[in-house]
Scaffold this active site. Sequence first.
Site, PDB file in Angstrom:
ATOM      1  N   GLU A  78       0.806  -1.228   0.000  1.00 18.02           N
ATOM      2  CA  GLU A  78       0.000   0.000   0.000  1.00 18.02           C
ATOM      3  C   GLU A  78       0.836   1.273   0.000  1.00 18.02           C
ATOM      4  O   GLU A  78       0.595   2.207   0.765  1.00 18.02           O
ATOM      5  CB  GLU A  78      -0.992  -0.012   1.160  1.00 18.02           C
ATOM      6  N   GLU A 108      -4.992  -8.486  -0.112  1.00 22.24           N
ATOM      7  CA  GLU A 108      -6.041  -7.964   0.779  1.00 22.24           C
ATOM      8  C   GLU A 108      -7.284  -7.690  -0.055  1.00 22.24           C
ATOM      9  O   GLU A 108      -7.198  -7.056  -1.106  1.00 22.24           O
ATOM     10  CB  GLU A 108      -5.635  -6.634   1.441  1.00 22.24           C
TER      11      GLU A 108
END
Length: 723
Positions: free
Chosen positions: A173, A259
């Site tokens: 991320e 995710e």
Amino acid sequence: MKKILLLSVLVPAYMTANACGCLGGVDKRYEDWGKLQLIDNQLSSSKTGSTVQLRGWSTQSLHSDDVQGCLGMKQWKLMQEYGANVVRLAMYVDAPKSYLGNEAKYKEFIKTSIEETSKLGMYCIVDWHNTADTLSNGDPNDYINESKDFFEEISKYCADSAYGHVLYEICNEANCGWTNIKSYAENVIPVIVANQPDAIVIVGTDQWCQKIVEPVTNPIDSLYKKNVMYSFHYDACSHYYLLGEFRNAQKKIPVFVSEWSAANFDGEGPLCTDNSNELIANCDKRNDAPQVVSWCVENWGKKGDATSFFTGSCSSNNVSQYSDSGVRYGDYVLGLLGYCPPDTSDKHGHSDTLMAYNKISSTGASLWHWDYFDLGGEGNAYHDVNGGAWEIDSNGVVLNYKKDGEEVDVFSLAVEMAWLDKPCPWSTVENGKVVDFDSTISTFWKDEKGNPTYKSLNAGRHYFGTEVSARPDEGVDLLYANCRGTEYENLGYSGLGWVEAGEWINYTVNVEKPGFYKVSGLINGEYMSPKYDGEISIRSSFGNHLRVPDRLWDNEYITTFGFLPASECDKSVEPYEPWNCWSILDAKSGKEKQVLCLFPEAGEQSITIEFHANIIGGFGPLIFEWYADSGLPDSVCCYDPSMVENVDATAFSIYPNPTTGEFTITLAENAEAIVDVVNMAGQVVVSQNIVGSATINKALTSGVYTVVVKSNGGVSTQKLVVK
């Protein structure tokens, strides 16, 4: 939309099949696939070359309060029973209390988790979680040196231990542009492949792993083509528009959905199951699939938002009930994994295969997991032999609240009412049967008429262990111990809550090396030692395991230990909360301020921990640290150096002292004497007649010895230190 409608039908079919035949969930593990490899863009088995799809959970960040109590061997086992074959350890880097500044404890936790998942045959993803939420600009290069240090150590540990089940997610991320991410990756990947040339490395893409198409035209250096996969993240309510790019990337590069959630990117509802179903349909195997994609659903934690798999505590009783349009999130995820529900007719309400053991290491501190207990005694781990609820006759025989093989501690149940929706339980037991009960009891242990059973009454106690949160027929509370202020803060350990004198717990321990281990523990400001000599004993078929340093040969000098009240709390912090103020303290027994535990053998063995006084909070995990060899083939025996008389330390000399092996003993006035060298267990390891002086060269293990010189003039002793 055709795929959406198709999978919407398939998911409920999973649940129906489970109820009457069970599909079995994920049936492939490490023993089936072995170390993973990339064949073209497909994640594959190195054993068979077959296609691999990993499916499981990503934890909440390891530092988060919302994942404490949700980590460890039994939690990974619970994941596995739910159908997972992979666990992703999400680790934030520079959030408060996360990796930076706590490197040693997180490295140790990661290594322990790698070992635990290996034993279960699960795959493990080690994550380096950098995000613009914590980093100033979301650039992993800010901490590239720390990243290289971390992955060098972890990959070397895996190489040295022959662990092939670990995948490395080196950048998660980021939000700094793909060029910067690529540069970072090409500097970190060589550190890993130097130790494990065939390692699978997952590289996060830009804008919180949403820009999956950028590596299609600008991939990582081809030198690492056999290693690199690219991460895609997906929140079904927010990112449906990204599925087209995901499908495009599937055709060109190896992709891993590390995710995803069925809700919004902020973790809140609603649930968007149709959008989720389409993601899964594109990950699963089908005739036109360019690539079968592995995934980890967000998240294994207890925050209580729409994306958390648990509410309250991470137990099979607390699977998320978050509901939207008639779909419960917990049921939805379990349906995707093809979960087989357990046989609830099991007497104990849980499978013996969930048991784990405490490992006693000779190279570092070993923290005690109170919730790694065995079933013992009458099939109960915690055996209540007292309590205000009992009615006992003049011979001490319990007359009421007893049923064959089951005992109910109603008094403690009334004290701890966290399992009730109302503040008072109204349950009545007559003639061995529950005749009245409160309809607000929340439990699945019920009889054929739907009424609570004895198991229901006692399982109502509130637990925070790593297997389930409520267990039948047990009378001790296990409370989450945050261990705040110590190096073990928020690592998922439990503490003792309500314990009554006379209770005991059976454990299996795995001892790396026989010998003496110093006992200490994590104690908070609530704890008050209830007895002068302490309240805990450790025994087995061997006998009493407790010793003190000066009387290692004496197996009954002390039989219990406790702790002094914690005194290192910072009471200036407002508001001062003693239960959040922890100290690491040495065990004590009466005047003895140091307690040792003797394990005479290596390997797995059973011990019993007994409680000799009430404990009500404040008592966290024990710590066992290597102290000295025992030198014992069977038992402590033979020699007590403290019994010698006429001690005169000037009667002889030892040189060098300390020594690494060889040393010389010189007697006064060219005397003749018998010299015994005695280890800390009281065993004579060297015995020799000497005149004047003699050099002794015998392989002695490191530790402290007593040299005893016996002559017609008396007995003299000195300490000898062997390094």
